[in-house]
Design a protein around this motif. Sequence first.
Motif, PDB file in Angstrom:
ATOM      1  N   ALA A  91       0.875  -1.177   0.000  1.00 44.10           N
ATOM      2  CA  ALA A  91       0.000   0.000   0.000  1.00 44.10           C
ATOM      3  C   ALA A  91       0.910   1.225   0.000  1.00 44.10           C
ATOM      4  CB  ALA A  91      -0.915   0.000   1.221  1.00 44.10           C
ATOM      5  N   PRO A  92       1.059   1.911  -1.153  1.00 39.71           N
ATOM      6  CA  PRO A  92       2.075   2.958  -1.296  1.00 39.71           C
ATOM      7  C   PRO A  92       1.957   4.097  -0.285  1.00 39.71           C
ATOM      8  CG  PRO A  92       1.039   2.463  -3.408  1.00 39.71           C
ATOM      9  CD  PRO A  92       0.276   1.718  -2.371  1.00 39.71           C
ATOM     10  N   ALA A  93       0.724   4.460   0.098  1.00 37.94           N
ATOM     11  CA  ALA A  93       0.564   5.628   0.971  1.00 37.94           C
ATOM     12  C   ALA A  93       0.916   5.317   2.424  1.00 37.94           C
ATOM     13  CB  ALA A  93      -0.866   6.149   0.885  1.00 37.94           C
ATOM     14  N   GLU A 146       5.665   4.883  -0.927  1.00 40.60           N
ATOM     15  CA  GLU A 146       5.744   5.586  -2.209  1.00 40.60           C
ATOM     16  C   GLU A 146       6.966   6.483  -2.318  1.00 40.60           C
ATOM     17  OE1 GLU A 146       2.054   7.602  -2.370  1.00 40.60           O
ATOM     18  OE2 GLU A 146       2.416   8.692  -0.525  1.00 40.60           O
TER      19      GLU A 146
END
Lengths: 268, 327
Positions: A91-93, A146
Amino acid sequence: MTPTLSARGLVKRYGRVTAIDGADFDLEPGEVLAVVGDNGAGKSSLIKALSGALVPDEGEILVDGKPVHFRTPLDARRCGIETVYQDLALAPAQDIATNMFLGRELRRGGPLGLVRKLDTAKMRAEAQRVLDELDITIKSITQPVETLSGGQRQGVAVARAAAFGTKAVIMDEPTAALGVAESAKVLALIDRIRQRGLPVVLISHNMPHVFEIADRIHVHRLGKRIGVVSPKTTTMNQVVGLITGALRLDDDGQVTEVESAVQTGLSG
Amino acid sequence: MTTQARAERETLGEFFLRAPAIGPALALVVAVVVFSVSTSTFLELDNLSLVVEQSLVVGTLALGQTLIILTAGIDLSNAAAMVLATLLMAKMLTGGLPGIVALVLGVLVTTLLGLVTGSLVTRVKLPPFIVTLGLFTILTAAGKLVASGEAVPVAPDSLLAWLGTRRYLFGGIPVTYGMTLALLMYLLLWYALTRTAWGKHVYAVGNAPESARLSGIKVNRTVLSVYLVAGLTFGIAAWQALGRVPNADPNAYQLGNLESITAVVLGGTSLFGGRGSVFGTMMGALIVTVLRSGLTQLGVDSLYQDVATGALVIAAVAVDRLARRQK
């Protein structure tokens, strides 16, 4: 020695297409096993069956010689088999520690457990420890994924698998999206996981990478395993020949040329 | 090498990414300072208290809206559900039911509506925009049908009006029960979102649903739970609304859905899901009321206030986008 993870006679059909056609598979303890094959040879389907992402129609999967039935990726994970997906499943965030413990967060004990409080400090420390152990350098365990480079992201996904995998780690094309330097780091990472005693299944198209790291090479063609060769006694060209069907593996393990069924009239 | 790399300073952009409510909080402070200097009345305690009071209903709607937007959804029906609940509560009270029963049943209705929305989104896989657009139309009409198009007054001394009528002094500032409840709700959801596994899952589901699924998160169950909790907050928003004006009006809060989205967006929460915070939303809700109150005291026409609010939304998103691009 009992293979850590093996499969016998796996079959998976999609309508009239047979993706897995009686495939066998063996991962020995402590080894790096490369799985190679042409596009459409059924590598992905085989790996999905081994990681629980698809349920085979026939055949059996064994962990340490005992039959298992994986219905979901979670079942395979509960057995200690971790998969690093090609798109990494991060999950990049969210930050690195959160990603490493996503879906299996640690909770505080005692009265704080009643309000379901997470043990953030412990998760961060644990995540940092695994990253250090695998020599993955990042600025901070609290930075969002990210903000990492492609190689670092791969590192986080691999570290997550290594941290929770107790039996085996399956990696799907871990170097496909990476440059030369970052690929070398990932290969070194695979080597460190092997040194920790955890066997690795490496799906790759990149022959130099396969020959650099693998102990054995599983060649997949037309939905089944056509043989397992050693990178020490086989050349890259021979492996490519096996993948395309130009060469075949004899019962004694010798690689020989396939006689052309159709006379082209060019060579003779 | 490791220590050297770790000693690198966090850049300003990274700081903002990590604490997304900082920007809206700064904007709020700037607005408060500007109006305090440019008007003589803005900084009075009674006025500040009133500003907070005026932001309670939209602020509570926006709290549930934040949860839904974090999952990459949206709710256009929240204010209509709230208005329907105020009418049902008021009707039940005038029909002779005790206030507490009317309140609980009213909140139950919005919670069930959340269940309906959540089920349609997760099981039938309908886009939240479409589901709630349909519900918005239905619930608006339902409210008018329930009330026969007329407002239903609520006795100001009843439990239903309690959040606005009961107040105490906190350091000389008049604080209503409604403000206290809103603050508690924000704290509770902040805790749930940032300190529990459920919260981590809500963010993950909005940010990368496929990754969440592969990580073993039950995506549908998480999304459904969000719509349920949001439905509950919309019911409590109905209680707040009756506290503000003890009169259930089927024509009230017609733009409440959009105002709640405005507060969420001003608070820095991404409409694409997975990024944002409830404190950002709190700032967003306060910014809108501070702006309106301050501009009113400066004698600015309310239509120009609308213009200012709309421009602020676009500016906020533009600043956010530019900050991200710079990284």
